[in-house]
Design an enzyme around this catalytic site. Structure first.
Site, PDB file in Angstrom:
ATOM      1  N   ASP A 273       7.878  -7.623  -0.566  1.00 31.99           N
ATOM      2  CA  ASP A 273       6.433  -7.802  -0.402  1.00 31.99           C
ATOM      3  C   ASP A 273       5.866  -8.389  -1.683  1.00 31.99           C
ATOM      4  OD1 ASP A 273       3.662  -7.559  -0.035  1.00 31.99           O
ATOM      5  OD2 ASP A 273       3.930  -5.787   1.214  1.00 31.99           O
TER       6      ASP A 273
ATOM      7  N   ILE B  84       2.662  -3.229  -4.406  1.00 30.34           N
ATOM      8  CA  ILE B  84       2.005  -2.030  -3.871  1.00 30.34           C
ATOM      9  C   ILE B  84       0.611  -2.383  -3.388  1.00 30.34           C
ATOM     10  CG2 ILE B  84       1.153   0.270  -4.413  1.00 30.34           C
ATOM     11  CD1 ILE B  84       3.376   0.616  -6.326  1.00 30.34           C
ATOM     12  N   HIS B  85       0.379  -2.221  -2.106  1.00 29.02           N
ATOM     13  CA  HIS B  85      -0.979  -2.403  -1.578  1.00 29.02           C
ATOM     14  C   HIS B  85      -1.188  -1.447  -0.416  1.00 29.02           C
ATOM     15  CE1 HIS B  85       0.238  -5.166   1.836  1.00 29.02           C
ATOM     16  NE2 HIS B  85       1.322  -5.130   1.102  1.00 29.02           N
ATOM     17  N   GLY B  86      -2.319  -1.593   0.253  1.00 27.91           N
ATOM     18  CA  GLY B  86      -2.727  -0.619   1.265  1.00 27.91           C
ATOM     19  C   GLY B  86      -1.665  -0.254   2.272  1.00 27.91           C
TER      20      GLY B  86
END
Lengths: 210, 163, 254
Positions: free
Chosen positions: B9, B13-15
């Site tokens: 990704d 780090i995301h939602g």
């Protein structure tokens, strides 16, 4: 006719979901009592809003993951039941039975709009490159209108479709189902509390791996 | 050291990662494997702020990560390995790290890439790297969230690029 | 840049998702919001176009957090416009480095914790109003929710926008000082406490006898079990309806 105003209001409120603001007026906890009140039964609206918010509490938008649309479940349930068989809890539940799958269609339309917006975005970029940054604001207005008209078309068709379905199906439901639905009226919030608990718990629940 | 998920990704780090994956697959330790982030203190600080206090975030360069994973250093943790591009996964595999499945969670669009799925855009280098990963027998699935269907990314690549 | 430009940027930030697209997500909305600032900073249309094109790249963040990034970008663009052109590369790197974590914080804090908590409080108010037949207060719960929620949302957007723009510290420290994870834990705890109270009140108010009580418990435990698996909420909904029919048939009541 009143129904047309309700459809218009539904489309306007749907703008809040994605296109503008996220002020949560589109959330069932607010729009369900609103529609309930407009249809003459605010208490049902309040109850339905609570049910949907709690049971679908874990559904949130995250990037490309477009969530189940709780707004349409709430609005369709209320318009369908309160305009055909007001005052009957079992009618509200019956409407909800159909509203839940209907919201799947809303989500699909939403995804299609977002795909179309790729073209709008390219158009804007082209404009900016050629020194026309006004395309930015045009596209924003267009975007909001697109989300609005998508919702208008959706509610325009489904409200009448559902009312028709209710008028045909509801009187034919067997007594056991009607009474069962009336019982579910008080059971659904309990399930909602359970869903809320699962969502808010820090770690594993009852040792079950999620 | 159960690796619960290996995910590519580019937003790291995301939602979706925190709210959609970490909760659902019971991860308590995220290892961000990236040479760039290993040299960027600001990003490291931001990443560690993005997760709830019950989750640990470790940032490692690819070489260090390979070593740490081989040594089985985090044996007691449920790990989520986060990498920003397929080429980095290829390097990990080259070191002999045991990965059986890679989740293609997010490769976002930028100029010159071809968009294949909602969450997947690739260029030549990406395609090569993805085929290299698959050649090692590693599953490449394209779920956005855990409950989604496991899309076979290699199938899509084969169709689109005639390989 | 004048106050008027800041207000314009702030108001436009609410339209961040107006042209949400699958290719670059919120890029249009972000550029739209930033435009007044860029217009003020770059009177030369060519430089302005350059700056705009920089900000039409892929972008996605939680909508309430966008003002933090807007504030940071405006500060950076101010430096670029006064000659520090080395920052044109890093402005997007910083933007994207911030967007991911802010999206994570936003999604977890606002969508998954704060909003459900506010909803639960509203539910509690609503149940009390219904139970005690306070008809005049029926609209209280939804109004309470909308007002309090938005005071906090809009307040946060405004305060974070100003804080980030005005601060002389590193952005990371500013965000750190907002102490989201702490607040998150506290709200989670409060949420659990509220849930227990609301549930208790509900059970006392709406369960008429032992059979009711047992049904409630069974449904509650069933929903916890089903909620912990991969099943979608719709399935739980239909399952409860089924149980309702079954429970009616066992005891013959409604």
């Amino acid at each position: 006719m009143e129904i047309f105003y309700l459809i218009l209001l539904a489309a306007i409120i749907s703008i809040d979901i994605t296109a503008y603001g996220q002020f949560m007026v589109s959330r069932p906890i607010f729009c369900a009592p609103l529609f309930g009140w407009l249809l003459g039964d605010i208490q049902t609206g309040l109850w339905v809003g609570m049910l949907i918010e709690l049971i679908w509490v874990s559904v949130i938008p995250m990037g490309t993951a477009v969530p189940v649309d709780a707004t349409s479940i709430a609005i369709l349930t209320l318009i369908w039941s309160l305009s055909t068989f007001p005052g009957q809890k079992s009618a509200v539940i019956t409407a909800m039975v159909f509203a839940v799958p209907a919201s799947i269609l809303f989500r699909k339309l939403d995804i299609l709009s977002r795909m179309y917006n790729v073209r709008v975005a390219h158009w804007v970029e082209e404009g900016v490159l050629n020194g026309e940054p006004r395309r930015l604001q045009y596209s924003v207005y267009l975007g909001i209108l697109l989300f609005f008209f998508k919702a208008l078309a959706f509610y325009g068709v489904l409200v009448f479709l559902g009312m028709g379905v209710m008028r045909v199906v509801f009187p034919q439901l067997p007594n056991a189902v009607i009474a069962g639905f009336t019982t579910s009226w008080r059971l659904l919030p309990v399930a909602g509390f359970g869903m809320f608990l699962v969502n808010f718990w820090f770690g594993k629940v009852l040792g079950i791996n999620k | 050291m159960p690796i619960m998920l290996t995910r590519i990704d580019d937003r790291l780090i995301h939602g979706q990662v925190v709210e959609g994956w970490v909760k659902a697959i019971d991860v308590n330790h995220i290892i961000v494997i990236s040479d760039e982030v290993a040299n960027d203190k600001m990003q490291q600080a931001l990443l560690s702020m993005a997760v709830p206090s019950s989750i640990t975030v470790t940032v490692l360069s690819i070489d260090d990560a390979a070593r740490v994973l081989q040594e089985n250093k985090y044996a007691k943790d449920n790990l989520l390995l986060l990498l920003s591009r397929p080429a980095d996964v290829v390097r990990l595999l080259y070191y002999g790290v045991a990965i059986t499945s890679v989740n293609l969670g997010g490769m976002h669009y930028s100029q010159g890439k071809t968009q294949l799925l909602r969450n997947l855009s690739v260029n030549e280098a990406d395609v090569d790297a993805l085929f290299a990963i698959s050649a090692k027998g590693v599953e490449l699935e394209g779920r956005i969230l855990p409950r989604d269907e496991r899309i076979d990314v290699i199938e899509i690549l084969r169709e689109k690029f005639n390989r | 840049m004048k106050i008027r430009d800041f207000i314009s940027v702030f108001l436009r930030s609410f339209a961040l998702q107006a042209v949400w697209n699958f290719e670059r997500m919120q890029n249009i909305g972000f550029a739209y919001a930033l435009l007044p600032a860029l217009t003020a900073l770059y009177p030369d249309p060519r430089k302005r176009t350059e700056a705009l094109m920089r900000h039409l790249e892929f972008f996605n963040v939680h909508p309430y957090m966008v003002n933090i990034i807007l504030g940071t970008v405006i500060r950076t663009e101010q430096e670029i416009s006064s000659g520090n052109t080395s920052l044109t590369e890093t402005v997007n790197n910083t933007k994207n480095a911030m967007a991911g974590p802010l999206a994570a914080i936003g999604d977890v804090f606002f969508w998954a914790t704060f909003r459900p908590f506010m909803v639960l409080v509203a539910v509690g108010i609503m149940l009390a109003v219904l139970r005690f037949n306070l008809d005049r207060f029926l609209p209280l719960a939804p109004l309470f929710f909308i007002v309090v929620y938005n005071v906090i949302q809009i307040g946060f957007r405004l305060i974070s926008f100003l804080a980030v723009y005005r601060s002389h510290e590193a952005i990371v420290l500013v965000i750190q000082n907002m102490k989201f994870q702490n607040m998150l834990d506290r709200i989670r705890f409060l949420g659990m406490a509220t849930l227990i109270s609301v549930m208790g009140f509900y059970f006392i108010s709406y369960s008429r006898n032992m059979y009711d009580g047992t049904c409630f418990l069974l449904v509650f435990m069933g929903s916890i079990f089903m909620g912990s698996t991969k099943l979608p909420p719709a399935v739980v909904f239909y399952a409860v309806l089924l149980s309702g029919v079954v429970m009616y048939m066992i005891r013959g009541y409604g």
